[in-house]
Design an enzyme around this catalytic site. Structure first.
Site, PDB file in Angstrom:
ATOM      1  N   TRP A 176     -11.458   6.359  -0.506  1.00  0.00           N
ATOM      2  CA  TRP A 176     -10.338   7.627  -0.219  1.00  0.00           C
ATOM      3  C   TRP A 176     -11.668   8.998  -1.401  1.00  0.00           C
ATOM      4  O   TRP A 176     -11.675   9.400  -1.081  1.00  0.00           O
ATOM      5  CB  TRP A 176      -8.764   7.698  -0.015  1.00  0.00           C
ATOM      6  CG  TRP A 176      -8.111   7.332   0.915  1.00  0.00           C
ATOM      7  CD1 TRP A 176      -8.957   7.170   2.304  1.00  0.00           C
ATOM      8  CD2 TRP A 176      -6.888   6.455   1.261  1.00  0.00           C
ATOM      9  NE1 TRP A 176      -7.720   6.551   3.093  1.00  0.00           N
ATOM     10  CE2 TRP A 176      -6.744   6.102   2.442  1.00  0.00           C
ATOM     11  CE3 TRP A 176      -6.336   6.572   0.173  1.00  0.00           C
ATOM     12  CZ2 TRP A 176      -5.876   5.607   2.538  1.00  0.00           C
ATOM     13  CZ3 TRP A 176      -4.979   5.469   0.246  1.00  0.00           C
ATOM     14  CH2 TRP A 176      -4.926   5.705   0.853  1.00  0.00           C
ATOM     15  N   GLN A 205       0.537  -3.920   1.541  1.00  0.00           N
ATOM     16  CA  GLN A 205      -0.012  -2.589   2.401  1.00  0.00           C
ATOM     17  C   GLN A 205      -0.990  -3.383   3.222  1.00  0.00           C
ATOM     18  O   GLN A 205      -1.758  -2.763   3.367  1.00  0.00           O
ATOM     19  CB  GLN A 205      -0.274  -1.536   1.141  1.00  0.00           C
ATOM     20  CG  GLN A 205       0.946  -1.228   0.733  1.00  0.00           C
ATOM     21  CD  GLN A 205       0.480  -0.030  -0.800  1.00  0.00           C
ATOM     22  OE1 GLN A 205       0.056  -0.362  -1.409  1.00  0.00           O
ATOM     23  NE2 GLN A 205       0.764   1.170  -0.352  1.00  0.00           N
ATOM     24  N   HIS A 235       1.215  -3.190   6.486  1.00  0.00           N
ATOM     25  CA  HIS A 235      -0.071  -2.307   7.326  1.00  0.00           C
ATOM     26  C   HIS A 235      -0.480  -3.007   8.700  1.00  0.00           C
ATOM     27  O   HIS A 235      -1.314  -3.114   8.997  1.00  0.00           O
ATOM     28  CB  HIS A 235      -0.164  -1.835   6.206  1.00  0.00           C
ATOM     29  CG  HIS A 235      -0.194  -0.771   5.213  1.00  0.00           C
ATOM     30  ND1 HIS A 235      -0.113   0.000   4.838  1.00  0.00           N
ATOM     31  CD2 HIS A 235       0.997  -0.358   6.351  1.00  0.00           C
ATOM     32  CE1 HIS A 235       0.359   0.712   4.452  1.00  0.00           C
ATOM     33  NE2 HIS A 235       1.615   0.989   4.488  1.00  0.00           N
ATOM     34  N   GLY A 237      -1.305  -3.431  -7.873  1.00  0.00           N
ATOM     35  CA  GLY A 237      -2.339  -3.225  -7.235  1.00  0.00           C
ATOM     36  C   GLY A 237      -1.972  -1.688  -6.235  1.00  0.00           C
ATOM     37  O   GLY A 237      -3.137  -1.971  -5.768  1.00  0.00           O
ATOM     38  N   ASN A 259      -1.006  -1.379 -12.936  1.00  0.00           N
ATOM     39  CA  ASN A 259      -1.798  -0.838 -12.280  1.00  0.00           C
ATOM     40  C   ASN A 259      -2.694  -0.006 -13.444  1.00  0.00           C
ATOM     41  O   ASN A 259      -2.543   0.431 -14.583  1.00  0.00           O
ATOM     42  CB  ASN A 259      -1.196   0.637 -11.119  1.00  0.00           C
ATOM     43  CG  ASN A 259      -2.335   0.343  -9.701  1.00  0.00           C
ATOM     44  OD1 ASN A 259      -3.223   1.068 -10.024  1.00  0.00           O
ATOM     45  ND2 ASN A 259      -2.021   0.801  -8.659  1.00  0.00           N
ATOM     46  N   GLN A 286      -4.395   2.619 -12.586  1.00  0.00           N
ATOM     47  CA  GLN A 286      -3.976   4.290 -12.428  1.00  0.00           C
ATOM     48  C   GLN A 286      -2.655   4.189 -12.981  1.00  0.00           C
ATOM     49  O   GLN A 286      -1.571   3.162 -12.067  1.00  0.00           O
ATOM     50  CB  GLN A 286      -4.758   4.210 -11.183  1.00  0.00           C
ATOM     51  CG  GLN A 286      -6.181   4.241 -10.998  1.00  0.00           C
ATOM     52  CD  GLN A 286      -6.516   4.205  -9.538  1.00  0.00           C
ATOM     53  OE1 GLN A 286      -6.151   4.499  -8.676  1.00  0.00           O
ATOM     54  NE2 GLN A 286      -7.960   3.743  -9.294  1.00  0.00           N
TER      55      GLN A 286
END
Length: 275
Positions: A62, A104, A124, A211, A237, A239
């Site tokens: 993304w 996910q 997912h 993650g 993570n 981030q």
């Protein structure tokens, strides 16, 4: 209908200093040791060391897409194999330290690591599972190569790439055509997998996020429910995530480094894949 939706892109990384990281790893190992029904929630960050891109990292799908890169998917030359983190989780599942993995990821690496399907909720979908379009019977698919994985990863782009989810296989029960279980961006999530994830989360006494940016609904509602129930939530993570403020512990490190440290603290070896 519950669909796969994402939030904004974020690529800044905030690693913990080495001494702080090691102290936090010790804390996480202690929480795992004390737990009786921990659930692990995994995102794309657990698979980057296998050569599979994440979504919001500096070279994430993304991130690159938002920068105008028309074909952000990498060229994988070999079929990826489970990482140290995948194998550590599989070992902890076998030891009864973890009750379930809620993922996910569509790459199928959790299944290949040896985690039984009863202990794995792939909300997912997965490249390793095909489903009948008629009766919804599920089939394990071991014939995934790198090219097919790249094709199916494009389903996660917004808008989705030109992936062909249908296969040439037919259902042995009703004769219907089989399609990949992978969920395209904006499509409904598989109800059975989401129900399994919700059931294990409701029983969990510890949640560990590995993650995931925790920006995709409804996946993010699962770890959030643990925090609301005042059960410890740990987020690993590089981030920042929207749930950092409610986490009992946030670890800024790679999943492989953290899981290797946790296993060392627990006195357990990480098995090699395929051994």
């Amino acid at each position: 209908m519950i669909s796969n939706k994402c939030g904004t892109t974020s690529q800044d990384e905030h690693p913990d200093p080495p001494d702080v990281l090691q102290a936090k790893i010790k804390t996480l190992a202690r929480l795992v040791k004390q737990s009786h029904s921990a659930v692990v929630f995994t995102g794309a960050g657990i698979s980057t060391s296998a050569g599979i891109p994440d979504f919001r990292g500096p070279q994430g799908l993304w991130t690159l897409q938002s920068q105008g890169v028309k074909s952000p998917l990498p060229l994988l030359h070999v079929s990826p194999t489970p990482t140290l983190s995948h194998m550590a989780i599989a070992r902890l599942i076998k030891l009864g330290k973890l009750s379930c993995v809620v993922s996910q990821n569509i790459d199928g690496l959790h299944g290949r690591s040896g985690i039984p399907s009863a202990r794995l909720a792939e909300v997912h979908g997965s490249v390793g599972v095909d489903v009948c379009t008629g009766c919804e019977k599920r089939y394990q698919n071991t014939g995934i190569d790198a090219a097919r994985l790249i094709e199916l990863l494009s389903c996660a782009l917004d808008p989705p790439g030109p992936s062909n989810l249908e296969t040439e296989r037919s259902c042995t029960a009703c004769g219907g055509r089989l399609r990949s279980s992978v969920v395209a961006f904006g499509d409904a999530l598989p109800a059975a997998e989401l129900a399994k994830a919700s059931r294990f989360t409701a029983q969990a006494d510890l949640g560990i996020v590995l993650g995931s940016s925790l920006r995709v609904a409804p996946f993010t509602t699962l770890p959030r429910s643990l925090a609301r129930a005042r059960r410890p939530l740990v987020i690993v993570n590089m981030q920042r995530t929207p749930l950092d403020v409610v986490a009992a512990l946030r670890i800024g490190g790679s999943t492989d480094e953290v899981m290797e440290g946790v296993m060392r603290e627990l006195g357990e070896e990480v098995p090699e894949w395929g051994a």
